[in-house]
Design a protein around this motif. Sequence first.
Motif, mmCIF file in Angstrom:
data_model
loop_
_atom_site.group_PDB
_atom_site.id
_atom_site.type_symbol
_atom_site.label_atom_id
_atom_site.label_comp_id
_atom_site.label_asym_id
_atom_site.label_seq_id
_atom_site.Cartn_x
_atom_site.Cartn_y
_atom_site.Cartn_z
ATOM 1 N N HIS A 63 9.656 50.425 7.366
ATOM 2 C CA HIS A 63 9.906 50.778 5.991
ATOM 3 C C HIS A 63 10.055 51.937 5.463
ATOM 4 O O HIS A 63 9.781 52.390 4.199
ATOM 5 C CB HIS A 63 8.725 50.157 4.913
ATOM 6 N N THR A 64 10.414 52.720 6.339
ATOM 7 C CA THR A 64 10.631 54.433 6.061
ATOM 8 C C THR A 64 11.935 54.472 4.972
ATOM 9 O O THR A 64 12.819 53.972 5.363
ATOM 10 C CB THR A 64 10.734 55.058 7.311
ATOM 11 N N VAL A 65 11.512 55.300 3.895
ATOM 12 C CA VAL A 65 12.649 55.607 3.000
ATOM 13 C C VAL A 65 13.377 56.781 3.365
ATOM 14 O O VAL A 65 12.626 57.963 3.667
ATOM 15 C CB VAL A 65 11.977 55.631 1.605
ATOM 16 N N GLU A 66 14.810 56.962 3.548
ATOM 17 C CA GLU A 66 15.339 57.875 3.856
ATOM 18 C C GLU A 66 15.779 58.768 2.537
ATOM 19 O O GLU A 66 16.591 58.212 1.945
ATOM 20 C CB GLU A 66 16.507 57.674 4.698
ATOM 21 N N SER A 67 15.010 59.747 1.823
ATOM 22 C CA SER A 67 15.323 60.239 0.715
ATOM 23 C C SER A 67 14.634 61.609 0.531
ATOM 24 O O SER A 67 13.857 62.013 1.423
ATOM 25 C CB SER A 67 14.653 59.419 -0.338
ATOM 26 N N THR A 68 15.259 62.618 -0.015
ATOM 27 C CA THR A 68 14.813 63.957 -0.375
ATOM 28 C C THR A 68 13.797 63.833 -1.604
ATOM 29 O O THR A 68 13.335 65.062 -1.762
ATOM 30 C CB THR A 68 15.796 64.941 -0.572
ATOM 31 N N GLU A 69 13.483 62.751 -2.268
ATOM 32 C CA GLU A 69 12.858 62.920 -3.486
ATOM 33 C C GLU A 69 11.641 61.794 -3.523
ATOM 34 O O GLU A 69 10.580 62.223 -4.171
ATOM 35 C CB GLU A 69 13.803 62.281 -4.578
ATOM 36 N N LEU A 70 11.615 61.002 -2.389
ATOM 37 C CA LEU A 70 10.344 60.046 -2.030
ATOM 38 C C LEU A 70 9.846 60.485 -0.720
ATOM 39 O O LEU A 70 10.648 60.804 0.050
ATOM 40 C CB LEU A 70 10.894 58.804 -2.186
ATOM 41 N N ALA A 71 8.517 60.075 -0.675
ATOM 42 C CA ALA A 71 7.815 60.384 0.687
ATOM 43 C C ALA A 71 8.479 59.283 1.655
ATOM 44 O O ALA A 71 8.788 58.240 1.225
ATOM 45 C CB ALA A 71 6.418 60.326 0.573
ATOM 46 N N PRO A 72 8.697 59.567 2.870
ATOM 47 C CA PRO A 72 9.075 58.419 3.783
ATOM 48 C C PRO A 72 8.218 57.135 3.833
ATOM 49 O O PRO A 72 8.869 56.141 3.933
ATOM 50 C CB PRO A 72 8.975 59.134 5.223
ATOM 51 N N ASP A 73 6.928 57.254 3.547
ATOM 52 C CA ASP A 73 5.912 56.170 3.575
ATOM 53 C C ASP A 73 5.904 55.474 2.017
ATOM 54 O O ASP A 73 4.974 54.793 1.851
ATOM 55 C CB ASP A 73 5.008 56.418 4.219
ATOM 56 N N TYR A 74 6.852 56.148 1.211
ATOM 57 C CA TYR A 74 6.473 55.583 -0.141
ATOM 58 C C TYR A 74 6.597 53.992 -0.380
ATOM 59 O O TYR A 74 5.567 53.461 -0.929
ATOM 60 C CB TYR A 74 7.688 56.061 -1.182
ATOM 61 N N LEU A 75 7.373 53.399 0.201
ATOM 62 C CA LEU A 75 7.590 51.902 0.118
ATOM 63 C C LEU A 75 6.229 51.227 0.548
ATOM 64 O O LEU A 75 5.579 50.490 0.118
ATOM 65 C CB LEU A 75 8.869 51.322 0.757
ATOM 66 N N GLU A 76 5.926 51.825 1.792
ATOM 67 C CA GLU A 76 4.692 51.203 2.814
ATOM 68 C C GLU A 76 3.639 51.376 1.831
ATOM 69 O O GLU A 76 2.825 50.413 1.685
ATOM 70 C CB GLU A 76 4.794 51.934 4.022
ATOM 71 N N ASN A 77 3.357 52.624 1.413
ATOM 72 C CA ASN A 77 2.052 52.982 0.595
ATOM 73 C C ASN A 77 1.849 52.769 -0.780
ATOM 74 O O ASN A 77 0.679 52.689 -1.281
ATOM 75 C CB ASN A 77 1.767 54.535 1.110
ATOM 76 N N GLN A 78 2.923 53.015 -1.390
ATOM 77 C CA GLN A 78 2.998 52.766 -2.904
ATOM 78 C C GLN A 78 3.540 51.570 -3.352
ATOM 79 O O GLN A 78 2.896 51.029 -4.639
ATOM 80 C CB GLN A 78 3.755 54.021 -3.436
ATOM 81 N N VAL A 79 4.318 50.789 -2.728
ATOM 82 C CA VAL A 79 4.812 49.611 -3.093
ATOM 83 C C VAL A 79 4.114 48.345 -2.590
ATOM 84 O O VAL A 79 3.448 47.677 -3.267
ATOM 85 C CB VAL A 79 6.411 49.463 -3.147
ATOM 86 N N LEU A 80 4.477 48.246 -1.318
ATOM 87 C CA LEU A 80 3.948 47.062 -0.567
ATOM 88 C C LEU A 80 2.479 47.024 -0.532
ATOM 89 O O LEU A 80 1.837 46.042 -0.526
ATOM 90 C CB LEU A 80 4.492 47.103 1.041
ATOM 91 N N ALA A 81 1.737 48.190 -0.412
ATOM 92 C CA ALA A 81 0.129 48.399 -0.524
ATOM 93 C C ALA A 81 -0.177 47.877 -1.540
ATOM 94 O O ALA A 81 -1.351 47.187 -1.732
ATOM 95 C CB ALA A 81 -0.085 49.789 0.151
ATOM 96 N N LYS A 82 0.380 48.027 -3.034
ATOM 97 C CA LYS A 82 -0.031 47.763 -4.354
ATOM 98 C C LYS A 82 0.142 46.397 -4.444
ATOM 99 O O LYS A 82 -0.690 45.457 -4.951
ATOM 100 C CB LYS A 82 0.827 48.326 -5.003
ATOM 101 N N ILE A 83 1.146 45.669 -3.955
ATOM 102 C CA ILE A 83 1.323 44.169 -4.031
ATOM 103 C C ILE A 83 0.381 43.564 -3.152
ATOM 104 O O ILE A 83 -0.180 42.565 -3.444
ATOM 105 C CB ILE A 83 2.897 43.783 -3.458
ATOM 106 N N GLU A 84 0.186 44.074 -1.857
ATOM 107 C CA GLU A 84 -0.913 43.499 -0.845
ATOM 108 C C GLU A 84 -2.295 43.741 -1.607
ATOM 109 O O GLU A 84 -3.067 42.525 -1.582
ATOM 110 C CB GLU A 84 -0.690 43.961 0.161
ATOM 111 N N GLY A 85 -2.624 44.529 -2.238
ATOM 112 C CA GLY A 85 -3.775 44.838 -2.756
ATOM 113 C C GLY A 85 -4.085 43.768 -4.054
ATOM 114 O O GLY A 85 -5.166 43.357 -4.310
ATOM 115 N N GLN A 86 -3.073 43.642 -4.930
ATOM 116 C CA GLN A 86 -3.086 42.381 -5.886
ATOM 117 C C GLN A 86 -3.166 41.374 -5.269
ATOM 118 O O GLN A 86 -4.075 40.371 -6.125
ATOM 119 C CB GLN A 86 -1.947 42.644 -6.833
#
Length: 321
Positions: A63-86
């Motif tokens: 799920h690595t994001v290729e971006s200069t503005e977001l961390a590579p693990d943004y989707l894994e740690n900030q999006v998917l992890a939040k959904i799973e936590g809920q």
Amino acid sequence: MIQSWSNLLMAPIARRHHYIPAFLLAGFTQTGSKDDQLCVTDFKDGKEFRSTPLTTGFQRDFHTVESTELAPDYLENQVLAKIEGQVAPIINSLLKSHVMPMGNDGGELLHFLCLLMVRTPKARAINDNGADWLEKLALRTALQSEDRWTQIQTYMRDNGVPEQEVPSYDEITETLTNDRFTFKLDQNSQLSLMIQLADELVPSLTSRKWSVLVSPEGEFVCTDHPVTCAFTKPVPAIWTPAPGLPNTEVVCPISRHVCLLGSLSVPGKTVELPRNWVAYYNGRTLTGLARFAYSAVESFIWLRKDHSLGVGASELMRFNR
């Protein structure tokens, strides 16, 4: 605050990205713990081994994001992890009550199932196949005349493509005819499409009536593509079942004791299944796998075409090869 930001900057980037959440796989162990053992069957290599929910069901940098503005693990740690936590406590409550949640909780659970349908390696391969087909269709259209290809060559040169990299009409036609290349989506396009498809699938699942199927002995299995769809009536062989089509059912095991069934016609209810019906739904789940099956025991059950009970992976592996 300075110390807090320092810790954040020093935090290691997550590289192990689960396409099947560890908390969900934990439900297929004997104790329901992420540290307990799963029986894993690798249908590609023909192997069976034991692993934990934390050390299986993932791919490095998936799920690595290729971006200069977001961390590579943004989707894994900030999006998917939040959904799973809920959704994790919602699923835990369902596993205890055997009652399908309603309202916001029910909506979050169904959105999670939609995401589970599109975040797997199998789903990503399907996306690539679709992109390859569409791009080649467009290319064949462009190659209907040599004059059209000459215009495209000019456009490519005008936009910085080096002369030696612009193929001739004969070269590109021969290459396409012999299918010597494959188009694939880039990483960010795959991730964007994953989120988009999950949102678009929501109406197809919320329109269904959901039943909670219970295996008292805890014999449901999970796979690396656990949400499956099947027709409930005979259809032409060229048709492929999909959640938006009529006369279909959606099945997803969420623990070794509980499986969810979404129907368009049968009222939702809680049903305690005998072993032969557990085996039937295991067979449905196993047809969706790409490579791995996960179970609490090696001797998981499934139903043969003659309705007899199959046990374990050895016979299935022979079919798979």
